[in-house]
Enzyme design. Structure first.
Site, mmCIF file in Angstrom:
data_model
loop_
_atom_site.group_PDB
_atom_site.id
_atom_site.type_symbol
_atom_site.label_atom_id
_atom_site.label_comp_id
_atom_site.label_asym_id
_atom_site.label_seq_id
_atom_site.Cartn_x
_atom_site.Cartn_y
_atom_site.Cartn_z
ATOM 1 N N CYS B 92 2.068 9.316 -9.198
ATOM 2 C CA CYS B 92 1.573 9.844 -7.928
ATOM 3 C C CYS B 92 2.409 10.977 -7.374
ATOM 4 O O CYS B 92 1.993 11.683 -6.466
ATOM 5 C CB CYS B 92 1.483 8.726 -6.889
ATOM 6 S SG CYS B 92 0.345 7.445 -7.401
ATOM 7 N N HIS B 358 -6.335 9.935 -1.730
ATOM 8 C CA HIS B 358 -5.141 10.232 -2.522
ATOM 9 C C HIS B 358 -5.597 10.666 -3.914
ATOM 10 O O HIS B 358 -5.743 9.849 -4.809
ATOM 11 C CB HIS B 358 -4.312 8.940 -2.566
ATOM 12 C CG HIS B 358 -3.083 8.966 -3.433
ATOM 13 N ND1 HIS B 358 -2.458 10.110 -3.853
ATOM 14 C CD2 HIS B 358 -2.345 7.938 -3.937
ATOM 15 C CE1 HIS B 358 -1.402 9.787 -4.589
ATOM 16 N NE2 HIS B 358 -1.317 8.481 -4.662
ATOM 17 N N CYS B 388 5.802 7.168 -2.604
ATOM 18 C CA CYS B 388 6.135 6.133 -3.581
ATOM 19 C C CYS B 388 5.484 6.525 -4.901
ATOM 20 O O CYS B 388 4.477 7.219 -4.910
ATOM 21 C CB CYS B 388 5.653 4.757 -3.123
ATOM 22 S SG CYS B 388 3.879 4.642 -2.871
#
Lengths: 715, 402
Positions: B92, B358, B388
């Site tokens: 991510c 996201h 994160c």
């Protein structure tokens, strides 16, 4: 005489009948691979060959590898790898023959035997419940190393193969047919060879295995199929939640099964060989083979049973229709032993029988019993309220309330009802047998028969010898326990016998950790990580803290009566501190509405926040230490039992601990745990724990010395 | 540092539901990227031959997102043939990682103009499409204690004592802030409409935001990871967190980041290159940081990464005006807020991924553009951006308006 009988018929079909000489079953012994090589060379050279049938001259088809050899393998070296590769190479050659090959499965084909079947093009089995197939290697800490992991995955697809590979249960013919593990089932043994030959005649070109055909895809989806990928991701977690990371074998099997789908077939076979070589030298594998194979065999064969003819009880009586008595009656009826279930009034006796009714219904729902079976079973339990009704019983088991006065009254009253050759057992879990025997007119026929709750699931009985119990009574008790299909563990009379003593240390150590300030959830988790079936706090709630207190009081009272200090539970100081306070605060256990846990009406439970009051220490017990404390307490107590002569054999110490109190199976039992840890390493760690946490971890050097002597003698 | 790494511009596509019924599902991943490349070039009349590298993040770089899509997109967008491209994957953090790396390249003086950003068409290439040993090699998964991220998020909430209401309340607030910001036109400078060949708009503004979200609607959603947990993943996680009695599964699709399609692009360079190209700097990169924490709980990286970035810059949290934590899950944002003691009014001021989505590889770039816009609009100085990251990693960047 030859291991392989080779016969060719007029049509060019060769039948190879395996008949390994000098043994009752065909095994993958040292002669197997050279023998198979010879057979294959002959088959490959055969000009008019049209097909091959593999059959067995034994009662079983083929029993698999030689466990003595595996137990003796100490290093994961090239030689072992080559041995495995050579064995599997003959299977590979077999499936590459240019003609169809059929396995004619006349009896159990397990492990290496089923792997031979998997290397055939077609599997036909006789419809006999004994003709089971399967790959039980995992239960011995191994993996099927002759192509079993790779071929079963290719045959069934990953999702369907995994349960068979990871659980290793034997599968009966009809179920095997439904699962695709065999291709055909015939009614009679004599139909096997004709069916095998007929298939060859109908399928003359079926000589190429599915996985050797161009464009082969695993059934159920290729490894990149989203559904298969989901199965892969979930499998690791599902496995861990069962094995807790304690068992390398199923982990290796899962890894090889999954990765076999990502490589060529031959590369996968090599991975499998590397896998079994690495497993063979693990302590878990050695422990499983020693305890679950050889140890179990020793007990089944009655190694500790006194010599003499086998005895069979024709009629039994159980006194007290409470939970234990009702459970014992069920166990009797399940094994076909007629039993009078007696209580003080008829209604109680009837209620005790109704328990079997409930268990039978549960078995029916699970497909393990039918209505007829239930009727038959129930007809064997006779609920009665009079002593006269139990007359002529070959065995009487008193399971009345755990009260010495009551037992001392019941025993002489009922002893007279025994048949002339009968024996009298007491299902006490705490009271010394020798003391109870004093109430018995003939103490030589009196013995302890300690069942565990719930009786229908806990298939082990601790047989306790009183001082005056005769060897003949022991022999009969041993035979009786085996007659009802339970495992006998013979111990000598001592306070708490063997199982209660060791179990007490487990619960005590849970409370000791609580006092040291470890978070209650972490204590329960440490026990789970150690491999215990239930945490020490949860299990104590089930047993009830009130009962623990009562047992302590009983022993104190006995000591007073006898004018001795038995030292029962002397090391269990945490138990006294915690249970007394808990009971004072109304936390007597689950039965009393709550103990270490709070119980919700929906059946869920949560740790009681009030446990924080017990934390005296600084709370920094490392999980590793907590795990060791839980295991070492029990191992040390077991060792004491062995050294003091309460236990007679290591095999019983190991299996008794596992089956009666849930000592972690992956260790192979408490004494095996000490041996696999290494006696010196165990002693050093115990010393460390004693320094850190208290004298209860002190080990008598003499006890360890006797373990060393045992090894020398065995070697 | 030899040079100051300036941010000359940061743009993004709108974000839309990453499923077959999402507005951007019909748009090829490469087109999301060329839309932004074309816009960046046109907006600044950029002489693309001056660009030293274009690195774009993508977390599932397979099939139509694979084969170093950024380089191919440059050709498709007609950028100068001398411009190289790379696809970068750090889970991510991919997008923010390209930003940090671009800043490092510029600051080192070895490259003058670098583009960063990312792309992810989750409706076309689903999350996890690239496989990998972390979850799909049993030996690896068992040894490293792999669990799905949501289990880690639920574990964090359990350990912190945050209830379902606590995480839902955070989600409602994210939705309200995002809806207000979009409707007030605060995103308009950075969001570039995606159009078809005819110039017809396919999507002009974020359409994933659900302004009418309330506690009742969120409360009706089912926990996303309860079934995974029961299957065995809870056991894996709890083996590493033994003091937790059981995991309370509080995260749902409503309080976790949305699965969306989208792309982002940032133009960085040194001072001289900016002058040569006639560009006005919007901000500069103060410091960057990467770290990693326990991979099983997986989501605790933002705090340590942020502290590392602050320390590198010689700053404290009080020197930061705005904090942007990627809203992978509500508990991740709440935990970062607690770790750094961030006041509510500084945290995710225009909402976050719970509301807007996201788009894995693209998100880091989206966060940079959001923060630049807000520093300018609010006339503030510094922003901390953190995320994160899979494998327990954490990433942070501190930027400053100039």
């Amino acid at each position: 005489m030859t291991d392989f009988i080779y016969e060719m018929d007029a049509g060019g079909i060769v039948t190879v009948t395996m008949d390994m000489q000098g043994q009752s079953a065909n095994t993958m012994n040292k002669r197997f691979e050279p023998g198979m090589r010879e057979i294959l060379s002959r088959l490959e050279a055969e000009e008019k060959l049209t097909g091959v049938v593999f059959a067995s001259a034994k009662k079983t088809f083929f029993a698999g590898g030689d466990l003595n050899d595996i137990l003796a393998t100490e290093t994961a070296g090239q030689e072992t790898f080559d041995f495995i590769e050579d064995n599997k190479a003959v299977y590979r050659r077999l499936e590459k023959l240019a003609v169809p090959v059929v396995a004619a499965i006349n009896g159990a084909a397990l492990g290496g035997g089923y792997e031979l079947c998997l290397a055939c093009n077609h599997r036909v089995a006789v419809d006999d419940p004994k003709a089971v197939v399967g790959l039980p290697e995992v239960t011995l800490g191994l993996l099927p190393g002759a192509g079993g992991v790779v071929r079963l995955t290719a045959l069934l697809g990953l999702e369907k193969a995994l349960p068979h590979l990871l659980e290793g249960k034997p599968v009966k013919p009809q179920a095997a047919l439904a699962a695709g593990m065999v291709d055909a089932v015939v009614a009679r043994r004599e139909d096997l060879l004709p069916a095998a030959r007929a298939w060859i005649l109908e399928n003359p070109s079926a000589s190429v295995q599915p996985w050797d055909r161009k464009g082969f895809r695993h059934p159920g989806g290729h490894v990149t199929d989203p559904r298969v990928r989901q199965v892969i991701v979930a499998s690791s977690a599902m496995l861990f939640s069962k094995t807790r990371g304690l068992l390398p074998a199923p982990e290796k099997i899962l890894d090889i099964a999954v990765n076999s789908m990502r490589t060529s077939f031959d590369a996968a076979l090599r991975q499998e060989s590397r896998g079994i070589v690495s497993l063979m030298v693990t302590p878990q594998c050695k422990a499983a083979i020693s305890t679950f194979f050889f140890g179990m065999q020793a007990i089944k064969a009655g190694k500790v049973r006194p010599q003499g003819e086998h005895w069979k009880a024709g009629k039994a009586a159980v006194l007290g229709a409470g939970m234990m008595g009702s459970g014992i009656a069920w166990a009797h009826a399940r094994a076909g032993l007629p039993t009078a279930l007696k209580d003080t009034d008829q209604a109680r006796a009837d209620k005790g029988k109704a328990y079997s009714d409930t268990l039978a219904d549960k078995a029916i729902r699970r497909g393990r019993m039918d209505q007829d079976g239930k009727e038959r079973l129930l007809s064997l339990i006779d609920p009665v309220a009079e002593n006269a009704a139990i007359a002529g019983a070959d065995i009487i088991i008193e399971a009345v309330f755990e009260d010495i006065d009551l037992k001392e009254k019941v025993i002489p009253e009922t002893f007279a009802m025994l048949s002339e050759t009968g024996i009298y057992g007491s299902n006490t879990s705490t009271l010394p047998i020798s003391i109870l025997a004093e109430a018995c007119p003939d103490p030589s026929r009196f013995i302890g028969l300690h069942f565990f709750s719930p009786v229908d699931k806990m298939k082990v009985v601790e047989i306790i010898m009183g001082e005056k119990t005769s060897r003949e009574t022991l022999r009969k008790a041993y035979d009786y326990v085996q007659q009802i299909g339970y495992m006998p563990i013979v111990v000598n009379d001592s306070r708490g016998f063997f199982t209660s003593r060791v179990f007490g240390t487990f619960m005590d150590e849970g409370m000791a950790l609580l006092l040291d300030g470890m978070k209650p959830a972490a204590i329960e988790r440490a026990a789970w990580l150690a491999g215990m079936p239930v945490g020490p706090l949860a299990v104590h709630d089930e047993v009830s803290l009130v009962l623990s207190q009562k047992v302590r009081k009983t022993h104190a009272a006995l000591d007073a009566r006898l004018g001795v200090d038995s030292g029962f539970g002397a090391h269990n100081t945490a138990s006294v501190a915690v249970t007394e306070a808990m009971i004072e605060q109304g936390r007597g256990g689950r039965h009393y509405g709550g103990g270490f846990y709070d119980y919700a009406s929906d059946g869920s439970k949560t740790l009681w926040p009030g446990l924080a009051q017990f934390a005296r220490g600084n709370g920094v017990v490392p999980v590793k230490d907590a795990i060791d404390r839980i295991l070492y307490r029990q191992a040390i107590e077991t060792l004491r039992c062995l050294h003091e002569g309460v236990l007679n054999t290591e095999v019983e110490a190991n299996l008794g601990g596992i089956f009666a109190i849930g000592f972690p199976a992956h260790t192979g039992g408490a004494i095996e745990f000490i041996r696999r840890t290494g006696i010196d390493r165990f002693a050093a760690r115990a010393r460390e724990l004693a320094d850190l946490y208290g004298d209860r971890f002190a080990v008598d050097p003499a006890a360890l010395k006797s373990l060393r002597i045992e090894v020398t003698q065995a070697a | 540092m030899t040079e100051t790494a300036y941010i000359y511009d940061a743009i993004r596509t709108p974000r839309s539901k990453g499923k077959a019924d999402g507005s951007l599902h019909e748009v090829k991943p490469i087109r999301l990227v060329t839309t932004l490349l074309n816009e960046m070039q046109a907006r600044h009349d950029l002489d693309t031959s001056r660009v030293d590298d274009v690195m774009l993040g993508c977390v599932a770089p397979v099939m139509e997102q694979g084969s170093v899509l950024p380089k191919i997109a440059l050709q498709m967008a007609g950028w100068d043939v001398s411009v190289p491209g790379a696809q970068v994957n750090r889970f991510c953090a991919s997008g923010l990682d390209t930003f940090n790396t671009a800043a490092a390249k510029v600051a080192s003086g070895w490259e003058d103009v670098v583009c960063a950003g990312g792309y992810e068409s989750m409706s076309r290439i689903p999350m996890g499409a690239d496989g990998g040993p972390m979850a799909e090699d049993p030996e690896t998964a068992l040894k490293t204690g792999f669990v799905p991220q949501g289990i880690g998020a639920d574990l964090i909430a359990t350990m912190e004592g945050w209830s379902r209401d606590d995480v839902d309340a955070f989600a409602v607030s994210s939705q309200k802030k995002a809806a207000h910001a979009r409707d007030s036109g605060w995103f308009d400078r950075s969001v570039v409409p995606v159009r078809d060949d005819n110039g017809l708009a396919i999507l002009e503004r974020d359409d994933f935001i659900k302004p009418d979200t309330d506690m009742q609607k969120l409360g009706a959603l089912k926990a996303s990871f309860a079934a995974h947990g029961a299957m065995g993943f809870d056991a894996v996680a709890l083996a590493r967190y033994p003091e937790v009695e059981r995991i309370d599964h509080v995260h749902t699709p409503g309080n976790s980041s949305g699965i969306v399609d989208g792309a982002s692009l940032i133009l960085l360079g040194n001072e001289q290159a900016g002058k040569d190209l006639g560009l006005e700097p919007r901000g500069r990169v103060v410091s960057i940081a990467l770290t990693a924490t326990d991979p099983t709980i997986m989501l605790l990286g933002p705090g340590p990464a942020s502290r590392k970035a602050l320390a590198k810059a010689g700053l404290t949290i009080d020197d930061i005006d705005l904090v942007e934590i990627n809203e992978a899950f509500a508990s991740v944002a709440l935990r970062l807020q607690r770790d750094l003691d961030v006041p509510d009014e500084k945290l995710n001021v225009v909402g976050g991924a719970i509301a807007m989505g996201h788009p894995l590889g693209a998100t880091g770039g989206c966060l940079v553009s959001t923060m630049l816009d807000e520093l300018e609009r609010r006339r503030l100085k510094r922003a901390l951006i953190c995320m994160c990251v899979g494998g327990g990693m954490g990433i942070a960047s501190i930027i400053e308006r100039v």
